[in-house]
Design an enzyme around this catalytic site. Structure first.
Site, PDB file in Angstrom:
ATOM      1  N   GLU A 157     -24.443  -8.620  11.569  1.00 19.09           N
ATOM      2  CA  GLU A 157     -23.974  -9.957  11.946  1.00 19.09           C
ATOM      3  C   GLU A 157     -24.298 -10.372  13.370  1.00 19.09           C
ATOM      4  OE1 GLU A 157     -22.340 -12.254   9.915  1.00 19.09           O
ATOM      5  OE2 GLU A 157     -22.951 -10.872   8.346  1.00 19.09           O
ATOM      6  N   SER A 184      33.117  -3.013 -29.386  1.00 16.77           N
ATOM      7  CA  SER A 184      33.545  -1.618 -29.585  1.00 16.77           C
ATOM      8  C   SER A 184      33.024  -0.690 -28.508  1.00 16.77           C
ATOM      9  CB  SER A 184      33.076  -1.113 -30.946  1.00 16.77           C
ATOM     10  OG  SER A 184      33.630  -1.910 -31.948  1.00 16.77           O
TER      11      SER A 184
END
Lengths: 170, 767
Positions: free
Chosen positions: B179, B463
């Site tokens: 770059e 229950s």
């Protein structure tokens, strides 16, 4: 009389000198049997219980009470390795990391008595007496059939209670 | 007449203008330096916090499925190899042998470097684990946690910040060669590069080179918006010059390497070399090879067009360009170049970001929200470690999905067109001893409804509440005590109430054990009425329900609503010797530097004695063996297991809660609007529980429940509940609390002749 022992009234000296004692194999055999019988009746010498160590007891594999010992040894072995690691961390004073490892140990093996014992010890060091007492209860539950560890857990219970009283007093 | 001003004046004017420009420029740079400094000296990037699952422990004897192990390793980023694994993160299956090179493990409480291991797996179990190379047996190995979620802010950026010291030299060189070859020579702007790029691009009539330096790119990405205007270029120039004046080249490079955009993972952007190294190659940046470094440097120019995932040929070409540039600049030797050019580009693959265990993550997020704001979580890069087991979570989700679909198929009346009104369900799995939440499924479809039916719903337990009221009455009742099953009307205030059973139960009396085993409503109410409803409601508080418990006989039938997670916690008490754990989901919160901010441990509370917990468990084992949950045995679940079915009035709620000493799961099925499910807990919830258990065999030890010291076993008469004597029909062994055990002999069969009594006496000597 045990073994049908028959004792003759002859002086020991004359018997030895005349060889008559050893010339009477039946009586000799009876004497030996009597001696063996008396030794057996004397019983085992009492063994003093292993004293509780001053420091932390080192970990060992303790099977759950009433365990058949079949089928779940691998979990016990896996949790033992973690309990060992927890013990080492406790010795170094690294309480939080010890607690984390020991929690994993009891997660794998909920019957890991020494694991609960060390958890109680770590929380005692961190002065969380409530949690220490809870874990000590579990330790006493799962170590009750192991005499040495059971004594250690009872001694730990006393230390926790003393620490609680001291903390309440101050 | 003067036509032109004098040269002296011209020079003076020019000088003044120049001076003015310089002063203004200097002032502007000075202003920018303040902005740049505050930006760089403070927090440079928003790093999202990450939520992790729990680690996975593998130990000899653990039951595993090979496919599940494959899946687990894949999700952890391990790569399957055709031969022996040679690097961390590789594995190879050959017959019964799994050779794996474990990755480094980094957790808040430990760090463990990776090492090779060999697991022998046969018969669905891990037979042995050995260290690779030495062959030393290992009791267990730990696989790292999986990422569950990341807290993104407005910018959905993934980043793993690295220092320049961590970055290998050839990566930094590759970036410079790719770059900005004159990076260390220019002062931010490189006119030579601009001219060269312009010439190259004109020659080829395409964009082959960029003229921007690394500093210019940084200025552009970090401070400026992406529009291309003269004004923006002007700002970029000044920011570039200011950055160059304020920071060294190495500092600029370090920021660049952490900022640069390098690809997409679904909707999240990959920024920085640290994250890119993981994303593309599954490794830390310091472990990148020369070839891999050149790939990353190469894709800067166009990460989406040069990605090795989507454009492998272009990626390779670009990599080769970078390698040649490095050689031209003298950064690498000829030999290195040739080796790197021949190296293949091997990527690890990735899963697109998606939310797993969404209900659990919501639950965790709610807890975190009490500690930290959203902004902090989205930017401070915390690591949050949880208790979730991804294998159990997946199994729970699948079991629920399959179970609900099956119910809708079997009972057409349960089908709904409106997705918002469909049959719903919820599953939670916990370790009863530690309280760790292993799985949480709060509903059928999170996309349709985020309502968590485990933590936010209030439902009647039916229950499933019977064991809880039984537990608090075990100082008054024993498992053998007879209860009335006669139809009885009770006055609640001034209103009569007559409890009914589900189905036919011809017995006039039932023991407490059989009351639970057969889930007999009348017997349960009889027990609560005799024990005192107010007393029961008061004692039930020990289980820490946050919902009110009404002190009426209907408490026996679970008429008071509960939060399902709290009900699961209550059942943990039975599995864990009377000790209730605090449900744990978040273990640790750690900051970026590795400092532990929050650490949560097991929290337990005494609720009932170990003896009472064991008695309830023993009775609930009867429910599974030959009670309302016997279908579990028929489905092959024959190890020690306790459980309870639950169904509320008009089948509005159906439940099953089951547990072993090391595992507990609660399943609820119902409609949000209370429509009937048209079947019982055994028909709706129990099959889901069974499917779940069968798909996670590694979590079931098969261990029995431990009998505590405050429990004794006695022979009792089924009719009187008292100590059995000669003549008692079907006398059986029953457990009792030491402090509440039958002392009297059976009064029904105890009368008799002398011989009978003599026989009993002799029998008692040998008991």
């Amino acid at each position: 009389m045990a073994g049908g022992v028959c004792l003759e009234r002859l002086s020991m000296e004359s018997r030895i000198s005349s060889g008559k004692l050893f010339a009477r194999p039946v009586c000799g055999f009876c004497v030996i049997v009597l001696l063996v019988f008396l030794a057996a009746c004397a019983g085992k010498q009492p063994v003093s219980p292993k004293p509780v160590e001053k420091g932390l007891p080192a970990p060992e594999i303790v099977e759950a009470p009433g365990s058949s010992g079949r089928g779940d040894n691998y979990r016990t072995a896996a949790s033992y390795s973690l309990t060992q690691e927890g013990y080492r961390l406790l010795q170094k004073g690294n309480y939080d990391d010890a607690i984390r490892v020991l929690e994993r140990a009891v997660g794998i093996n909920p019957a890991d008595g020494p694991g609960y014992f060390y958890l109680a010890e770590a929380w005692l060091k961190k002065e969380n007496f409530r949690l220490s007492a809870r874990f000590n209860e579990l330790a006493r539950l799962y170590l009750r059939e192991h005499p040495y560890w059971s004594r250690c857990a009872e001694a730990q219970k006393k230390r926790i209670e003393q620490a609680m009283h001291k903390s309440a007093g101050s | 007449m003067k036509i032109f001003p004098k040269p002296k004046k011209l020079v003076l004017c020019a000088g003044l203008v120049l001076l003015l420009v310089l002063v203004l420029s200097f002032g502007y740079c000075w202003y920018l330096s303040g902005r740049i400094e505050s930006r760089f000296s403070g927090r440079r990037w928003q790093i999202p916090s990450t939520i992790y699952s729990d680690t996975t422990l593998l130990f000899a004897g653990k039951r595993v499925r090979r496919s599940a192990l494959h899946e687990k390793l894949r999700k952890l980023g391990y790569q399957e190899k055709s031969g022996r694994p040679e690097k961390k993160g590789e594995y190879h299956f050959a017959g019964n042998r799994l050779a794996i090179f474990l990755k480094d493990l980094q957790l808040p409480d430990k760090e463990r470097p990776g090492f090779p291991a060999v697991l022998e797996i046969a018969g669905g179990r891990i037979q042995s684990i050995r260290r690779g190379g030495t062959g030393k047996p290992l009791p267990l190995v730990e696989l790292g946690p999986e990422i569950l979620m990341q807290f993104f802010g407005k910018k959905r950026e993934l980043r793993h910040v690295v220092s320049l010291e961590e970055v290998p030299d050839y990566l930094a060189d590759a970036v410079v060669a790719a770059e900005d070859r004159r990076f260390y020579k220019h002062y931010g702007v490189d006119p030579a590069a601009i001219l060269r790029a312009a010439y190259t691009n004109l020659r080829h009539l395409s964009i082959r080179q960029g003229g921007s330096t690394l500093t210019q790119q940084l200025a552009k990405n970090y401070f400026l918006t992406p529009e291309r205007t003269f004004r923006r270029k002007f700002h970029e120039l000044f920011i570039t010059l200011t950055i160059e004046a304020m920071y060294s080249k190495d500092e600029i490079l370090e920021i660049y390497l952490n900022e640069i955009y390098l690809g997409q993972k679904g909707s999240a952007a990959i920024h920085g070399m640290g994250k890119a190294a993981y994303f593309y190659f599954g490794k830390e940046v310091k472990d990148l090879t020369l070839s891999e470094s050149a790939v990353l440097a190469g894709i800067i120019r166009g990460p989406n067009l040069l990605s090795p995932y989507t454009h492998p040929q272009d990626c390779r070409q670009r990599r080769d360009q970078v390698l040649r540039a490095m050689h031209e600049e003298g950064m690498i030797s000829r030999a290195q170049l040739e080796r790197a050019l021949e190296a293949p580009i091997r990527t690890v693959g990735f899963e697109k970001y998606s939310r797993r265990a969404p209900y659990f993550l919501d639950y965790v997020s709610q807890q975190l929200a009490e500690l930290y704001s959203e902004d902090i979580l989205a930017s401070m890069g915390f690591s949050i470690y949880t208790t979730l087991d991804t294998g159990v979570q997946a199994a729970a989700e699948q079991a629920l999905e399959n179970g609900l679909a099956r119910l809708e198929k079997e009972i057409p009346g349960l089908r709904r067109k409106d997705p918002g009104k469909k049959l719903q369900g919820a599953v939670v799995v916990m370790q009863p001893r530690t309280g760790n939440i292993l799985a949480m499924v709060g509903g059928r479809d999170y996309a349709e409804s985020q309502f968590n039916r485990l933590t936010q719903a209030r439902r009647q337990p039916g229950s499933c509440f019977k064991p809880i009221v039984t537990a608090v009455l075990l100082d008054k009742f024993t498992p053998a005590d007879p209860l009335s099953n006669q139809k009885t009307t009770y006055m609640i205030g001034d209103r009569p109430w007559t409890p009914e059973n589900f189905g036919e139960m011809p017995y006039k009396k039932l023991s407490v054990r059989d009351m639970l085993r057969l889930s007999c409503n009348r017997a349960a109410v009889d027990m609560v009425v005799r024990g005192g409803p107010a007393r029961v409601a008061e004692r039930v508080k020990a289980f820490d329900f946050s919902t009110p418990m009404r002190p009426y006989p209907s408490i026996a039938l679970g008429a008071s609503e509960v939060i399902p997670l709290e009900l699961a916690r209550a059942y943990c008490t039975f599995a864990a010797d009377g000790v209730a754990p605090f449900p744990l989901s978040v273990r640790d919160v750690v900051d970026e530097a590795g400092t532990v901010l929050v650490q949560r441990h097991m929290e337990i509370n005494d609720v009932i004695s170990p003896g009472k917990a064991f008695l309830v468990t023993s009775m609930l084992q009867s429910v599974v063996r030959n009670g309302t949950a016997r279908a579990l045995v028929e489905r092959g679940l024959t190890f020690p297991l306790a459980g309870k079915t639950g169904t509320t009035n008009e089948y509005r709620d159906t439940w099953f809660i089951g547990y072993t000493p090391d595992f507990l799961a609660l399943v609820w099925v119902g409609f949000d609007n209370g429509d009937p499910v048209q079947t019982t807990g055994a028909g709706a919830a129990l099959p889901i529980f069974a499917d779940l258990l069968k798909s996670i065999p590694g979590y079931i030890s098969g261990r029995s429940f431990t009998v505590p010291p405050d429990v004794v076993k006695k022979e009792v008469c089924p009719l009187s509940g008292e100590l059995a004597v000669f003549g008692c029909p079907d006398a059986y062994s029953e457990y009792f609390l030491k402090d509440n055990q039958p002392r009297k002999k059976c009064h029904i069969h105890g009368r008799g002749g002398v011989f009978r009594k003599a026989f009993d006496g002799i029998k008692n000597i040998f008991r």
